[in-house]
Write an enzyme that holds these catalytic residues in place. Structure first.
Site, mmCIF file in Angstrom:
data_model
loop_
_atom_site.group_PDB
_atom_site.id
_atom_site.type_symbol
_atom_site.label_atom_id
_atom_site.label_comp_id
_atom_site.label_asym_id
_atom_site.label_seq_id
_atom_site.Cartn_x
_atom_site.Cartn_y
_atom_site.Cartn_z
ATOM 1 N N ASP A 100 4.819 9.742 23.330
ATOM 2 C CA ASP A 100 4.978 10.902 24.372
ATOM 3 C C ASP A 100 4.864 12.332 23.447
ATOM 4 O O ASP A 100 4.610 12.323 22.290
ATOM 5 C CB ASP A 100 6.273 10.931 24.993
ATOM 6 N N LYS B 81 0.897 5.111 27.475
ATOM 7 C CA LYS B 81 2.408 5.514 27.294
ATOM 8 C C LYS B 81 3.267 4.845 28.279
ATOM 9 O O LYS B 81 4.387 4.188 28.024
ATOM 10 C CB LYS B 81 2.327 7.003 27.293
#
Ligand code: SF4
Length: 276
Positions: free
Chosen positions: A193, A174
Site C-alpha cells: 500500500d 493489494k
C-alpha cells in the site's frame, strides 16, 4: 532509541556516489539464482565507502528484527468479522483512512448483513452509505460487482486463492493479499500500500515505483513466513513514525541503519533538511 549497530559514516564523496553498487535489480536477479548468491557477510554490513549494500541479508534481517521489537503481533486495523467484511473494508480503504472506513462499515454491514444482500443492490443504492470514504461511485461498483461475482461464481464464499480473488471487480493484488494474509493466513504475496511503497523505498529495499515490482522485490528479500507480518508492521510504522511528509526520524529505532534522502533527523550522514 535502541542502538545495536555502530552508525556508518557517510562517504566523503556522498552516499550514492561512493558506493560501488551493482544495480538493485541485478542483485535481485542474482538472488533468484541460488548458485550466484553471495555468502552472507559476517559483520553488520560493508561500510558505504567499501560498497554499501542496502539489501545485504544481514541488513534486511536487522530491519526485520527491529520491526518485530517495535510492532510485535500487529495486524490489520480494518474492523471486520469475516472475509467478506474485510474485503469490503479493504476496497473502501483506497485513498481513505482506516479510521474513516471503520466509521462507515458498521452501518453498511448492519444495513446489508450478507454478501447476498449486497449482490441484490444496484451500485447507486450503496453510494450514500460509503460516500465519505471518497471515490464512492467506483467503490460502489466494485463492492456490488464483487458481491455478485462471489454469489454467482463462488457459492457466496470469498475465494481463498489469489487467482480467484483477482477475478473480482475492484480487487487487485493489494486487496487480495490483505484478505489472504489477514483472514486466511496465506502468504501469497506482500501487501504494497502507500506506506509499504514509501518505506520500502526509504529503507532502500527497492528502487522501484511500481507496486507489482516493489512486491516482487520484497518477496525476494523477506522470508516468506514474514510476508504477512512485515506488511502489517510497515503499515503501522508508516502511521506512527515514518510519516509521508515529516517522518519522525528522531524517534525511529531504525534510524541508524536508514539512509533515506528525506530524513528529518540523522546520526548517519548528511540529509537534506536533516539535523545531526
Ligand atoms: S529513520 Fe526516518 S525515514 Fe528512516 S525509517 Fe525511520 S522514520 Fe522512516
Amino acid at each position: 532509541m535502541p542502538r545495536g549497530i555502530t552508525p556508518r559514516r557517510p562517504a566523503k564523496t556522498g552516499r550514492h556516489e561512493a558506493a560501488n553498487l551493482k544495480p538493485l535489480r541485478g542483485q535481485l536477479a542474482k538472488a533468484r539464482n541460488p548458485r550466484e548468491r553471495q555468502p552472507p557477510r559476517k559483520s553488520g554490513g560493508a561500510s558505504k565507502s567499501k560498497g554499501y549494500d542496502p539489501i545485504a541479508p544481514e541488513r534486511v534481517a536487522e530491519i526485520l528484527r527491529r520491526l518485530d521489537q517495535l510492532y510485535p503481533g500487529v495486524t490489520c486495523a480494518l474492523s471486520h468479522k469475516n472475509p467478506w467484511e474485510l474485503l469490503v473494508a479493504t476496497i473502501l480503504s483506497a485513498q481513505s483512512t482506516d479510521v474513516r472506513v471503520n466509521l462507515v462499515t458498521p452501518e453498511v454491514f448492519k444495513k446489508y448483513p450478507t454478501v447476498e444482500d449486497v449482490a441484490k443492490l444496484e451500485p447507486h443504492q450503496l453510494e450514500p452509505d460509503i460516500r465519505s470514504t471518497g471515490f464512492f461511485r467506483n467503490k460502489s461498483k466494485s463492492v456490488v460487482g464483487a458481491a455478485r461475482r462471489i454469489v454467482s461464481d463462488y457459492g457466496g464464499k470469498v475465494p481463498e486463492n489469489m487467482n480467484d480473488l483477482l477475478t473480482l471487480p475492484g480487487v487487485a493484488r493489494k486487496t487480495a493479499n490483505v484478505v489472504l494474509g489477514t483472514w486466511f493466513g496465506k502468504a501469497e504475496g506482500v501487501v504494497v500500500d502507500t506506506h509499504v511503497h514509501r518505506i520500502s523505498r526509504r529503507l532502500e529495499l527497492t528502487k522501484n515505483n511500481d507496486a507489482k515490482k516493489i512486491e516482487e522485490d520484497l518477496m525476494l528479500l523477506i522470508p516468506r513466513q514474514k510476508w504477512i507480518l512485515f506488511s502489517h508492521q510497515v503499515i503501522w510504522h508508516g502511521r506512527k513514525l515514518c510519516l509521508a511528509r515529516s517522518p519522525k526520524c528522531v524517534d525511529c529505532p531504525l534510524e541508524n541503519i536508514c539512509y533515506a534522502e528525506d530524513k528529518t533527523w540523522s546520526t548517519v550522514g548528511k540529509h537534506r533538511g536533516a539535523k545531526a
